[in-house]
Write a protein that holds these residues in place. Structure first.
Motif, PDB file in Angstrom:
ATOM      1  N   ASP A   1       1.430  -1.092   0.094  1.00  0.00           N
ATOM      2  CA  ASP A   1      -0.053   0.455  -0.067  1.00  0.00           C
ATOM      3  C   ASP A   1       0.962   1.091  -0.266  1.00  0.00           C
ATOM      4  O   ASP A   1       1.253   0.855   0.901  1.00  0.00           O
ATOM      5  CB  ASP A   1      -0.460  -0.101   1.239  1.00  0.00           C
ATOM      6  CG  ASP A   1      -1.401   1.558   1.833  1.00  0.00           C
ATOM      7  OD1 ASP A   1      -1.728   1.798   0.884  1.00  0.00           O
ATOM      8  OD2 ASP A   1      -1.805   1.358   2.451  1.00  0.00           O
ATOM      9  N   VAL A   2       1.203   1.943  -0.944  1.00  0.00           N
ATOM     10  CA  VAL A   2       1.600   2.792  -1.290  1.00  0.00           C
ATOM     11  C   VAL A   2       1.115   4.512  -1.494  1.00  0.00           C
ATOM     12  O   VAL A   2      -0.156   4.386  -1.702  1.00  0.00           O
ATOM     13  CB  VAL A   2       2.699   2.774  -2.740  1.00  0.00           C
ATOM     14  CG1 VAL A   2       3.356   4.256  -2.732  1.00  0.00           C
ATOM     15  CG2 VAL A   2       3.037   1.781  -2.853  1.00  0.00           C
ATOM     16  N   GLY A   3       0.679   4.943  -0.189  1.00  0.00           N
ATOM     17  CA  GLY A   3       0.432   6.038   0.140  1.00  0.00           C
ATOM     18  C   GLY A   3       1.000   6.725   0.187  1.00  0.00           C
ATOM     19  O   GLY A   3       1.861   7.388  -1.080  1.00  0.00           O
ATOM     20  N   ASN A   4       0.294   8.906   0.776  1.00  0.00           N
ATOM     21  CA  ASN A   4       1.167   9.991   0.124  1.00  0.00           C
ATOM     22  C   ASN A   4       2.586   9.898   1.101  1.00  0.00           C
ATOM     23  O   ASN A   4       3.170  11.228   1.155  1.00  0.00           O
ATOM     24  CB  ASN A   4      -0.273  11.463   0.566  1.00  0.00           C
ATOM     25  CG  ASN A   4      -1.185  11.107   0.150  1.00  0.00           C
ATOM     26  OD1 ASN A   4      -1.433  10.986  -1.220  1.00  0.00           O
ATOM     27  ND2 ASN A   4      -2.390  11.066  -0.125  1.00  0.00           N
ATOM     28  N   THR A   5       2.222   9.620   1.823  1.00  0.00           N
ATOM     29  CA  THR A   5       3.585   9.302   2.725  1.00  0.00           C
ATOM     30  C   THR A   5       4.348   8.332   3.500  1.00  0.00           C
ATOM     31  O   THR A   5       5.580   8.136   2.832  1.00  0.00           O
ATOM     32  CB  THR A   5       2.816  10.257   4.275  1.00  0.00           C
ATOM     33  OG1 THR A   5       2.245  11.070   4.021  1.00  0.00           O
ATOM     34  CG2 THR A   5       4.785  10.628   5.040  1.00  0.00           C
ATOM     35  N   ARG A   6       4.009   6.850   3.048  1.00  0.00           N
ATOM     36  CA  ARG A   6       4.848   5.928   3.561  1.00  0.00           C
ATOM     37  C   ARG A   6       4.133   5.080   2.175  1.00  0.00           C
ATOM     38  O   ARG A   6       2.720   4.751   2.248  1.00  0.00           O
ATOM     39  CB  ARG A   6       4.770   5.788   5.225  1.00  0.00           C
ATOM     40  CG  ARG A   6       5.056   6.654   5.898  1.00  0.00           C
ATOM     41  CD  ARG A   6       4.902   5.541   7.247  1.00  0.00           C
ATOM     42  NE  ARG A   6       3.445   5.623   7.491  1.00  0.00           N
ATOM     43  CZ  ARG A   6       3.318   4.377   8.760  1.00  0.00           C
ATOM     44  NH1 ARG A   6       4.052   4.245   9.207  1.00  0.00           N
ATOM     45  NH2 ARG A   6       1.926   4.150   9.113  1.00  0.00           N
TER      46      ARG A   6
END
Length: 271
Positions: free
Chosen positions: A7-12
């Motif tokens: 899961d690639v989010g906006n921060t991590r």
């Protein structure tokens, strides 16, 4: 067959290795890296994975663009010989129908989390499926509404009705700091009646998010004629959960990984 879920989010970037590409599979390893440290994965956290737990399949979702996806894939290829499968929003998948005006434009993380929430609800309410409100609290906050409808085969399926997008706490506070003279990002507490600026800013952001959740709950009640099941997830969900003022909100560790496992099963990745 082991599965790497990402899961690639906006921060991590968050990752997990499961014993199978099935819901409820045993978690073998997991971790998280800030996006600026992605290039350290293959020689860092992933290098410590025992050979017997090395993944043979991969599934993931990403909110950023092609450049970031390419960086992630390079790390995967460097460590393991895998063919990445990235989940994109679609008109329908794994029991959920997408009601967005342009389904492919819905954020993949939102879509996958809703799929996870739908199957979580069905595990306990399959005899009488209920509508849902699904809240993800991270860099941004999303508040989704899911209704229930009959599929062509007569079974129940979820229908994404629409959702809110709000700035998360950090974005709210930075916007106030940059746009208002004399305000600085605070380390305040949430108070019913704040009497200093730090508490006022922290409380304002918290109750703004809580208000959006309560409003969506009200909308779903009116639309569907019954109280929805409420789920909250995301990296900052545990901070937000106590201040909602709603006793029936279930805090779930990571609905996105739950959804990725459901999609993996639906697609027959283990076959």
């Amino acid at each position: 067959m082991t599965l790497l879920a990402i899961d690639v989010g906006n921060t991590r970037l968050k990752w997990a290795i499961y014993s199978q590409a099935q819901p409820g599979a045993k978690l073998l390893a997991s971790g998280a890296e800030f996006l600026e440290n992605i290039e350290s994965l293959a020689e860092g956290a992933w290098a410590a994975i025992p050979a017997q737990d090395a993944p043979s399949k991969m599934i993931g979702c990403i909110v950023a663009g092609d450049a970031l996806r390419q960086r992630v894939q390079e790390q995967i290829f460097e460590r393991w010989d895998l063919n990445p499968q990235w989940v994109l929003s679609s008109p329908q998948e794994a029991g959920l129908v997408n009601g967005y005006d342009f389904p492919m434009r819905l954020g993949a993380d939102r879509w996958v989390a809703m799929i996870g929430a739908w199957h979580r609800m069905m595990a306990t309410h399959s005899a009488a499926p209920k509508p849902m409100v699904v809240v993800m609290v991270g860099t941004a906050v999303t508040v989704e509404a899911i209704g229930v409808q009959l599929a062509p085969d007569g079974t129940s399926q979820g229908k994404f009705l629409g959702g809110f997008i709000l700035p998360g706490h950090g974005i709210m506070l930075k916007a106030l700091e940059s746009g208002t003279a004399g305000l600085h990002v605070p380390t305040g507490d949430v108070k019913e009646f704040p009497t200093n600026t730090s508490d006022a800013l922290t409380s304002g952001g918290t109750y703004a998010i809580a208000g959006a959740v309560r409003r969506m709950r009200h909308h779903v009640q009116n639309r569907c004629g019954q109280d929805p099941v409420l789920y909250m997830t995301g990296g900052a969900g545990w901070k937000m959960h106590p201040w909602l003022g709603l006793e029936d909100v279930e805090l779930v560790d990571n609905l996105i990984f739950d959804g990725l496992l459901e999609v993996a099963k639906f697609r027959g990745i283990s076959d």
